[in-house]
Motif scaffolding. Sequence first.
Motif, PDB file in Angstrom:
ATOM      1  N   UNK A 730       0.887  -0.937  -0.526  1.00  0.00           N
ATOM      2  CA  UNK A 730       0.109  -0.088  -0.119  1.00  0.00           C
ATOM      3  C   UNK A 730       0.371   1.362   0.275  1.00  0.00           C
ATOM      4  N   UNK A 731       0.468   2.265  -0.755  1.00  0.00           N
ATOM      5  CA  UNK A 731       1.454   3.310  -1.029  1.00  0.00           C
ATOM      6  C   UNK A 731       0.324   4.663  -0.744  1.00  0.00           C
ATOM      7  N   UNK A 732       1.596   6.281  -0.978  1.00  0.00           N
ATOM      8  CA  UNK A 732      -0.123   6.800  -0.668  1.00  0.00           C
ATOM      9  C   UNK A 732       1.353   8.317  -0.763  1.00  0.00           C
ATOM     10  N   UNK A 733       0.554   9.448  -1.354  1.00  0.00           N
ATOM     11  CA  UNK A 733       0.909  10.458  -1.011  1.00  0.00           C
ATOM     12  C   UNK A 733      -0.075  11.957  -1.128  1.00  0.00           C
ATOM     13  N   UNK A 734       1.167  12.592  -0.429  1.00  0.00           N
ATOM     14  CA  UNK A 734       0.152  13.749   0.807  1.00  0.00           C
ATOM     15  C   UNK A 734      -0.020  14.715  -0.688  1.00  0.00           C
ATOM     16  N   UNK A 735      -1.033  15.426  -0.470  1.00  0.00           N
ATOM     17  CA  UNK A 735      -1.380  16.649  -1.148  1.00  0.00           C
ATOM     18  C   UNK A 735      -0.460  17.237  -2.059  1.00  0.00           C
ATOM     19  N   UNK A 773      -7.788  22.593   1.001  1.00  0.00           N
ATOM     20  CA  UNK A 773      -7.543  21.744   1.967  1.00  0.00           C
ATOM     21  C   UNK A 773      -7.970  20.795   2.096  1.00  0.00           C
ATOM     22  N   UNK A 774      -9.523  20.421   1.787  1.00  0.00           N
ATOM     23  CA  UNK A 774      -9.926  18.583   1.846  1.00  0.00           C
ATOM     24  C   UNK A 774      -9.494  17.610   1.015  1.00  0.00           C
ATOM     25  N   UNK A 775      -8.607  18.424   0.325  1.00  0.00           N
ATOM     26  CA  UNK A 775      -7.425  17.010  -0.639  1.00  0.00           C
ATOM     27  C   UNK A 775      -7.455  15.960   0.354  1.00  0.00           C
ATOM     28  N   UNK A 776      -7.714  14.778   0.236  1.00  0.00           N
ATOM     29  CA  UNK A 776      -6.989  13.889   0.578  1.00  0.00           C
ATOM     30  C   UNK A 776      -5.793  12.913   0.035  1.00  0.00           C
ATOM     31  N   UNK A 777      -5.168  11.913   1.279  1.00  0.00           N
ATOM     32  CA  UNK A 777      -3.921  11.648   0.212  1.00  0.00           C
ATOM     33  C   UNK A 777      -4.238  10.682  -0.928  1.00  0.00           C
ATOM     34  N   UNK A 778      -3.421  10.547  -1.962  1.00  0.00           N
ATOM     35  CA  UNK A 778      -3.919   9.964  -3.556  1.00  0.00           C
ATOM     36  C   UNK A 778      -2.930   8.664  -2.871  1.00  0.00           C
ATOM     37  N   UNK A 779      -3.794   7.878  -2.381  1.00  0.00           N
ATOM     38  CA  UNK A 779      -3.553   6.227  -2.732  1.00  0.00           C
ATOM     39  C   UNK A 779      -3.660   4.962  -3.401  1.00  0.00           C
ATOM     40  N   UNK A 805      -4.821   0.072  -7.975  1.00  0.00           N
ATOM     41  CA  UNK A 805      -5.694   0.098  -7.544  1.00  0.00           C
ATOM     42  C   UNK A 805      -5.891   1.689  -6.502  1.00  0.00           C
ATOM     43  N   UNK A 806      -6.523   2.803  -7.205  1.00  0.00           N
ATOM     44  CA  UNK A 806      -5.365   4.040  -6.640  1.00  0.00           C
ATOM     45  C   UNK A 806      -6.726   4.728  -6.342  1.00  0.00           C
ATOM     46  N   UNK A 807      -7.250   5.743  -5.191  1.00  0.00           N
ATOM     47  CA  UNK A 807      -7.901   5.956  -4.239  1.00  0.00           C
ATOM     48  C   UNK A 807      -7.472   7.422  -4.474  1.00  0.00           C
ATOM     49  N   UNK A 808      -8.509   8.664  -4.589  1.00  0.00           N
ATOM     50  CA  UNK A 808      -8.463   9.682  -4.343  1.00  0.00           C
ATOM     51  C   UNK A 808      -7.569  10.607  -5.180  1.00  0.00           C
ATOM     52  N   UNK A 809      -7.577  10.156  -6.176  1.00  0.00           N
ATOM     53  CA  UNK A 809      -5.824  11.006  -7.414  1.00  0.00           C
ATOM     54  C   UNK A 809      -6.346  12.321  -7.315  1.00  0.00           C
ATOM     55  N   UNK A 810      -6.072  13.006  -7.460  1.00  0.00           N
ATOM     56  CA  UNK A 810      -6.110  14.686  -8.057  1.00  0.00           C
ATOM     57  C   UNK A 810      -5.958  14.760  -9.286  1.00  0.00           C
ATOM     58  N   UNK A 811      -7.057  15.979  -9.882  1.00  0.00           N
ATOM     59  CA  UNK A 811      -7.263  16.008 -11.047  1.00  0.00           C
ATOM     60  C   UNK A 811      -7.653  17.424 -11.349  1.00  0.00           C
ATOM     61  N   UNK A 812      -6.721  18.609 -12.066  1.00  0.00           N
ATOM     62  CA  UNK A 812      -6.524  19.990 -12.393  1.00  0.00           C
ATOM     63  C   UNK A 812      -7.849  20.320 -12.994  1.00  0.00           C
TER      64      UNK A 812
END
Length: 990
Positions: A730-735, A773-779, A805-812
């Motif tokens: 399991x991996x994670x990246x902060x906003x 600020x409500x962005x969740x970490x990408x995991x 299997x990604x969750x909360x990826x960030x989209x501009x």
Amino acid sequence: MAGTVSIAHAQEAAPAGNVQNVPTQPTGIENVPAPAADGSTTTAAQDTGGADDIVVTGYRQSIEKSLSRKREANAFVDVITAEDVGKFPDKNIADSLQRVPGVVIERSGGEGSRVSIRGLQSDLTLTELNGNFIAGADSGDPSRSFNYVLLPSNMIGSVEVFKSPEARLDEGGVGGTVILHTRRPLDLKPWSGFVSIEGTDSDVTKKVEPQASGQLSWHNEDKTIGLLVGGTYQKRTNREMDGSTESWQWWADGGRGGPKPATDVNGKPFANDDSVSYWSEDRAPTTQSGQHYNGYWAPQSVNETIVTEKRERIGLQATLELKPTDNLHITANYFRFQLNNDRQTNSLKIPEWGYGNFYTGAQFDKSGTIMQSATFQVPAPGTGCLTRTPICTMETPQISGSYAREKDISNTFDVHGDWTKDRLDVSFVLGKTRATGGPSQQFSVAAKPRLTGAVTANGNNLSSWDFSNGGLAMAFSPELQANLNNGIAQIDTGSTGSGFTNSSIEQRYAQIDVTRHFDSFIDSVQIGGKWRDGKIHRETGELNWYVDAATKLRFQDTPGGAVAQPSFFYSDGIGNIPGGFSATSFPGINLDKYLGYLNATYGDAVTVPQPQNRYDINEKIWAGYAQVNYKTGPIRGNVGLRVASTKQSGRSTDTLYFENDYCVNGPGGAFDPAVPLGSDGNCQVIPQSQRETRVFAPVLETKSYTDFLPSFNVAWDVTSNILVRGAVSKVVARPAFNDLASSRSLTYHSPEYTFDRAQFGERVGWFGNGGNFDLKPFSAWAYDLGAEWYFHRGSVLGAALFRKDVKNFVVPLVLDLSQTVQGQEVVVQQYSTQANGGSAVSEGIELYAQHTLDFGLGAQVNFTYNHTSTADVTLNGENIGTSPLVGSAKTQWNASVFYEKHGVLLRASYNRKGEQVGGIVSGLNVYSAPYEQVDLNGQVNITPQFSLTASVINLTKSEQTAHLGNDTDLRYYSSQYTGRRFYAGLQYNF
């Protein structure tokens, strides 16, 4: 793979199935053998079964060693050794990393700048120097994604690209983790080093510029103390030709909710119609001849820009290594990376300003829904708007220029220590990294080719843009340049001014790791912890030239500010445009002359800081891990758990601009069109201090979260030459740092302001951008499975399957969005922000092969296929559409053919990146078109100490292009050409 192979962890080679796999924390580099005493780079290597017997000198020997080490590894890792980076003249590390399977790079001025791994955007790649974060704040914005333009490649001993994590490694790389290892003096011969000089030129600059670098390493006879110093200096001019479009919108009578809703080229309406931008006037324009087009996509502005950057890169390294006892090893490092950048742009813009009086025709795609060209022409004398008093004047092309002087500095200091006692290893790290960046000066100016007032004249009678053939072309009147030289021009004061952002980012860190070795199925147990304390600061301001310092009256707010002297323009149009776009002429503003005029007329510019606009964010991270390394017979691997607790807090600022009015009122009041005219032919403008109100609203925020990150790696020697490996983690990246606060920059257009600016497409209401600020970490949960066949010495054929299997990826995003402003719920139009996507899958396969023939000819090739699903994108709890994973590219090809024999080394490399997904604009994703490039590199050993290097980068003169939407590639979005570049150099090793 340019000098790369897919290895697992950097460990010494041993016979298969009989290896001590004890990974250690990446507190230094993997040991890079010193060059041969005679400086030769092609001495043959002998493999007698142990890593200590391998002498890696030539390119072929270095990749053979990497293959040997690959067999004894645990995780999925690719590596580039020092011989590869130094021997082939890749100009920075990113240029070398693009040869690695699954790696896609972004370019800045033709140089590799940022790295993406396996279809995930660059902010999801963690780059570390000797196992720790490197601060970077280029262009005034701090980023988690390191800009490799800052980093000289000759300072690096090796590079590891971890595609599957281990618990002992820092979290933060969902795509992967890149660890850069520097050289250490005790690994090199005393009084050894190198000196190199190089010159570079390109087809877009026609200018030879220098680079010089050197390194000196020493240690005493007992190898208890060593010192290494190195430095590099590079001067380089980058020049790129950029075509672009702004604000694609749907133009239809009735606008949103009218009879012609937005559709794709197949006539299908969009499910996320609320995210589509509609033209503000709610009607499509009509040509001079009465032709009316209705219901189509068109950009609000089409632009051509020439960017010239004068870069000066300085890199310094100092390393002190101590080994006072056999079991104590201490290394202290200092690194300074500095990039001085003078950036100048010259642009031609054809906005929508001509649709009222000068629109003569357009061309559309076969579906009739995409405008691909438009022509604007002044009517024949005595007809149309030329019968009015005063006559109409065409404002296009807008001729603009900007100048920025920037200095980006990254400083890192760290101390690494290792102590061993019997079966116990203890290591520690203490360090600090800090970066500052942003422009000390930044200014832009715009002009229009016309005169109004007492004398009215058109300096240009024709403006047209056309991208129907795939590339962007513009055409203007042949007399345009001569008219500018004769003074038919005015400064566009509304588009002239200054604003800048400077940032700093720092992180202090401390780490301790303990390893206990065993003689059993459990080979070793590792536990450790790490503390990180980060601070992000950002400040804004502007430069003003005052006519009256007491009243702070800006020159743009006076009649004299609109005067455009012929000397403000280059006497001849800008030439040497070999790609990117075409134009019948390209007039440009001479910024040196214009800024000199401002300083001579109004005195030096005054820096006006904005202390109310604060952005100070803290990020504290505590992490701990436990990892068990195991081995039994042909099976080995590791299993572990990392726990990371993150707390983010601080203060940011909402900046609200209220545009209360713009023009001095006519006799009938604010909505009387009979306004007095200013010297620039537009209305007489109210001074900024009287027409605009600024409100700074502080925002205090804090949040914390904890991540539990398990990992499992296994490698199995199925036979003597076949290896299978797998991983689950399991991996994670902060906003991103810009999203650690929800600060917004919002502008309100009043009815009075909008009335005065109606011809420029302004609308009533709120516009702007902001963080989330409500962005969740990408995991993500990551799964890897690979097989490798070593069919010959120095040869491999391999494949790796991967899935995330990604969750909360960030989209501009750019869309109309409901926001709370000063306690009221309002719609902010064309709001630019970030949002979380839902659950999605990124999966694919990597194939790679390497083989070298006995007479010196070899090849390396790899292919990556990546498929990503689409997912819902939500903002403030509302579903606003779907998007694929931003940054993903479906395919990636790399192929290199090399020859090494008798002191001659030649390589030809081919790199192709498939279509890549970008952010959402007007409800549609931006797609970068496939890009391919061929590079040539070579080295000849003149003597055992002297070598001559040469290379050609982008031999194919390739251009990067992008379009909007996945239903067609006809919505032109951008194009970029950075040129073909040539290098030649001489290096002396001692």
